[in-house]
Design an enzyme around this catalytic site. Structure first.
Site, PDB file in Angstrom:
ATOM      1  N   CYS A   1      15.995  84.277 -21.936  1.00 42.60           N
ATOM      2  CA  CYS A   1      15.391  83.175 -21.178  1.00 42.60           C
ATOM      3  C   CYS A   1      14.173  83.733 -20.456  1.00 42.60           C
ATOM      4  O   CYS A   1      14.296  84.703 -19.703  1.00 42.60           O
ATOM      5  CB  CYS A   1      16.422  82.660 -20.176  1.00 42.60           C
ATOM      6  SG  CYS A   1      15.804  81.429 -19.026  1.00 42.60           S
ATOM      7  N   ASN A   2      13.016  83.138 -20.711  1.00 48.10           N
ATOM      8  CA  ASN A   2      11.794  83.649 -20.075  1.00 48.10           C
ATOM      9  C   ASN A   2      11.796  83.408 -18.561  1.00 48.10           C
ATOM     10  O   ASN A   2      11.329  84.237 -17.799  1.00 48.10           O
ATOM     11  CB  ASN A   2      10.572  82.971 -20.688  1.00 48.10           C
ATOM     12  CG  ASN A   2      10.365  83.409 -22.116  1.00 48.10           C
ATOM     13  OD1 ASN A   2       9.720  84.411 -22.380  1.00 48.10           O
ATOM     14  ND2 ASN A   2      10.929  82.665 -23.061  1.00 48.10           N
ATOM     15  N   THR A   3      12.342  82.257 -18.171  1.00 46.76           N
ATOM     16  CA  THR A   3      12.352  81.931 -16.746  1.00 46.76           C
ATOM     17  C   THR A   3      13.194  82.962 -15.984  1.00 46.76           C
ATOM     18  O   THR A   3      12.774  83.473 -14.944  1.00 46.76           O
ATOM     19  CB  THR A   3      12.910  80.510 -16.541  1.00 46.76           C
ATOM     20  OG1 THR A   3      12.216  79.624 -17.423  1.00 46.76           O
ATOM     21  CG2 THR A   3      12.740  80.053 -15.113  1.00 46.76           C
TER      22      THR A   3
ATOM     23  N   GLU B   1      17.029  69.667 -24.559  1.00 40.23           N
ATOM     24  CA  GLU B   1      18.417  69.623 -24.070  1.00 40.23           C
ATOM     25  C   GLU B   1      19.031  68.237 -24.295  1.00 40.23           C
ATOM     26  O   GLU B   1      20.237  68.096 -24.409  1.00 40.23           O
ATOM     27  CB  GLU B   1      18.490  69.998 -22.578  1.00 40.23           C
ATOM     28  CG  GLU B   1      18.202  71.471 -22.281  1.00 40.23           C
ATOM     29  CD  GLU B   1      19.421  72.391 -22.425  1.00 40.23           C
ATOM     30  OE1 GLU B   1      20.539  71.989 -22.097  1.00 40.23           O
ATOM     31  OE2 GLU B   1      19.233  73.543 -22.883  1.00 40.23           O
TER      32      GLU B   1
ATOM     33  N   CYS C   1       9.031  80.128 -24.038  1.00 40.87           N
ATOM     34  CA  CYS C   1      10.295  79.559 -23.549  1.00 40.87           C
ATOM     35  C   CYS C   1      11.186  79.453 -24.775  1.00 40.87           C
ATOM     36  O   CYS C   1      10.748  78.963 -25.831  1.00 40.87           O
ATOM     37  CB  CYS C   1      10.079  78.180 -22.936  1.00 40.87           C
ATOM     38  SG  CYS C   1      11.637  77.312 -22.594  1.00 40.87           S
ATOM     39  N   THR C   2      12.419  79.913 -24.643  1.00 44.17           N
ATOM     40  CA  THR C   2      13.264  80.030 -25.831  1.00 44.17           C
ATOM     41  C   THR C   2      13.739  78.672 -26.362  1.00 44.17           C
ATOM     42  O   THR C   2      14.319  78.604 -27.440  1.00 44.17           O
ATOM     43  CB  THR C   2      14.463  80.946 -25.544  1.00 44.17           C
ATOM     44  OG1 THR C   2      15.168  80.450 -24.389  1.00 44.17           O
ATOM     45  CG2 THR C   2      14.008  82.357 -25.283  1.00 44.17           C
ATOM     46  N   HIS C   3      13.503  77.610 -25.604  1.00 46.60           N
ATOM     47  CA  HIS C   3      13.820  76.270 -26.126  1.00 46.60           C
ATOM     48  C   HIS C   3      12.737  75.760 -27.085  1.00 46.60           C
ATOM     49  O   HIS C   3      13.008  74.888 -27.910  1.00 46.60           O
ATOM     50  CB  HIS C   3      13.908  75.259 -24.978  1.00 46.60           C
ATOM     51  CG  HIS C   3      15.183  75.302 -24.202  1.00 46.60           C
ATOM     52  ND1 HIS C   3      15.521  76.350 -23.382  1.00 46.60           N
ATOM     53  CD2 HIS C   3      16.208  74.407 -24.115  1.00 46.60           C
ATOM     54  CE1 HIS C   3      16.694  76.099 -22.818  1.00 46.60           C
ATOM     55  NE2 HIS C   3      17.126  74.923 -23.242  1.00 46.60           N
TER      56      HIS C   3
ATOM     57  N   ASP D   1      21.222  82.525 -21.384  1.00 52.05           N
ATOM     58  CA  ASP D   1      20.128  81.563 -21.183  1.00 52.05           C
ATOM     59  C   ASP D   1      20.629  80.448 -20.265  1.00 52.05           C
ATOM     60  O   ASP D   1      21.837  80.277 -20.095  1.00 52.05           O
ATOM     61  CB  ASP D   1      19.663  80.963 -22.523  1.00 52.05           C
ATOM     62  CG  ASP D   1      18.497  79.983 -22.346  1.00 52.05           C
ATOM     63  OD1 ASP D   1      17.534  80.327 -21.633  1.00 52.05           O
ATOM     64  OD2 ASP D   1      18.544  78.864 -22.896  1.00 52.05           O
ATOM     65  N   SER D   2      19.695  79.705 -19.709  1.00 50.11           N
ATOM     66  CA  SER D   2      20.079  78.561 -18.879  1.00 50.11           C
ATOM     67  C   SER D   2      20.823  77.510 -19.709  1.00 50.11           C
ATOM     68  O   SER D   2      21.595  76.731 -19.162  1.00 50.11           O
ATOM     69  CB  SER D   2      18.830  77.929 -18.267  1.00 50.11           C
ATOM     70  OG  SER D   2      17.968  77.496 -19.302  1.00 50.11           O
TER      71      SER D   2
ATOM     72  N   TYR E   1      16.391  75.624 -15.676  1.00 45.26           N
ATOM     73  CA  TYR E   1      16.038  76.566 -14.607  1.00 45.26           C
ATOM     74  C   TYR E   1      14.536  76.509 -14.287  1.00 45.26           C
ATOM     75  O   TYR E   1      14.101  76.980 -13.249  1.00 45.26           O
ATOM     76  CB  TYR E   1      16.336  78.000 -15.059  1.00 45.26           C
ATOM     77  CG  TYR E   1      17.772  78.476 -14.936  1.00 45.26           C
ATOM     78  CD1 TYR E   1      18.829  77.595 -14.746  1.00 45.26           C
ATOM     79  CD2 TYR E   1      18.050  79.845 -15.025  1.00 45.26           C
ATOM     80  CE1 TYR E   1      20.139  78.068 -14.660  1.00 45.26           C
ATOM     81  CE2 TYR E   1      19.350  80.323 -14.932  1.00 45.26           C
ATOM     82  CZ  TYR E   1      20.391  79.432 -14.749  1.00 45.26           C
ATOM     83  OH  TYR E   1      21.667  79.910 -14.656  1.00 45.26           O
ATOM     84  N   GLY E   2      13.764  75.983 -15.262  1.00 43.60           N
ATOM     85  CA  GLY E   2      12.308  76.127 -15.213  1.00 43.60           C
ATOM     86  C   GLY E   2      11.628  75.572 -13.985  1.00 43.60           C
ATOM     87  O   GLY E   2      10.510  75.971 -13.652  1.00 43.60           O
TER      88      GLY E   2
END
Ligand code: DGL
Length: 277
Positions: free
Chosen positions: A77-79, A162, A196-198, A14-15, A46-47
């Site tokens: 990570c979806n992005t 983040e 989005c995994t966040h 993931d980012s 990254y988004g």
């Protein structure tokens, strides 16, 4: 690239910290394999980055995970799944090693929607990169042509997570802002997908902000089920997964910072290692 043919861990990329929500779902369902997590925290988010940049960063991470012994890498990570997966699968993997695999998380998530929605009206929260790529819209159109997807870009949600502000009042403001913007465009939405995994880190606030009859969907369990099925369908890959039940964490930022934040995400103590890509 000199790659080991020995069984190795499953790589999760993931980012930043978001992929830990995917790793957590996968490890709960499949504790036996070894896992290697890589967060590119130094370059997150990254988004809001371009297609080319997300692709180059993701490719570097995938190569590193292969060098560390992974035969199978999940883009948690979806992005990255939206912007880099297809090019890596089609252009890079055949040259790097046609036996290794990189899987994304958009397709399995879309497959699961059919069992969740009643109205077929899906609300999608995602990074600007994911929403603008229209990857979800395209996958949904293939599998469920009658469904309607309404996307909502949430550029502030990843920075809030983040920066450890997911429980703060600033998060309330931005959760309400994006939820209101999404629901005002389609009142028949009965499924709100956190694409989005966040975003699972904001789920308490998101659940409070949506009407009670809207189901808020996260990806950890969905991706875990899909990976389990994949390994059953691909015994040759299953045999290349080592099984010691371990998990290592790599980050491109400070190891101490990742260990502290990662421990919060996973609600248990972890020790990360710092690397450069
Ligand atoms: N967690 C990532 C996703 O699922 C994106 C976070 C970012 O913007 O870097 O899309």
């Amino acid at each position: 690239m000199n790659l080991s043919s020995q069984p190795g861990p499953i790589g999760i990329f993931d980012s930043g910290y978001g992929g830990l929500t995917i790793l957590d779902g996968i490890r709960r369902m499949m504790p036996e394999p070894d896992y290697l997590y890589l967060g590119d925290n130094a370059r997150a988010p990254y988004g809001t980055r371009s297609f080319e940049v997300v692709y180059q960063f993701t490719l570097q991470a995938v190569r590193r995970l292969f060098q560390e012994g992974c035969h199978l890498v999940i883009l948690g990570c979806n992005t990255a799944s939206a912007k880099a997966l297809r090019t890596i699968q089609q252009n890079d993997l055949p040259a790097i090693d046609p036996e290794r695999r990189v899987l994304g998380i958009i397709r399995p998530t879309v497959e699961a929607l059919g069992d969740i929605t009643h109205t077929g009206h899906i609300g999608l929260f995602g990074t600007p990169g994911t929403i603008r790529s229209r990857s979800y819209d395209m996958e949904v159109a293939k599998l469920y042509p009658d469904f309607r997807v309404t996307g909502q870009e949430c550029p502030m949600w990843v920075p809030l997570v983040e920066n450890r502000e997911a429980d703060g009042p600033g998060a309330d403001y931005f959760v309400h802002k994006y939820v209101f913007s999404l629901l005002s465009r389609d009142s028949a939405i009965d499924t709100a997908l956190l694409g989005c995994t966040h975003y699972p880190l904001l789920i308490r606030k998101i659940r409070k902000a949506v009407p009670t009859d809207v189901c808020v969907v996260t990806q950890g369990d969905i991706v875990a089920r899909s990976l389990r099925d994949y390994l059953v369908r691909h015994p040759e890959m299953n045999a290349r997964v080592s099984r010691g039940g371990t998990c290592r964490y790599l980050t491109t930022e400070s190891a101490a910072k990742f260990s502290e934040m990662g421990s919060l995400f996973l609600s248990r103590h972890i020790e990360a290692e710092s690397i450069t890509l």
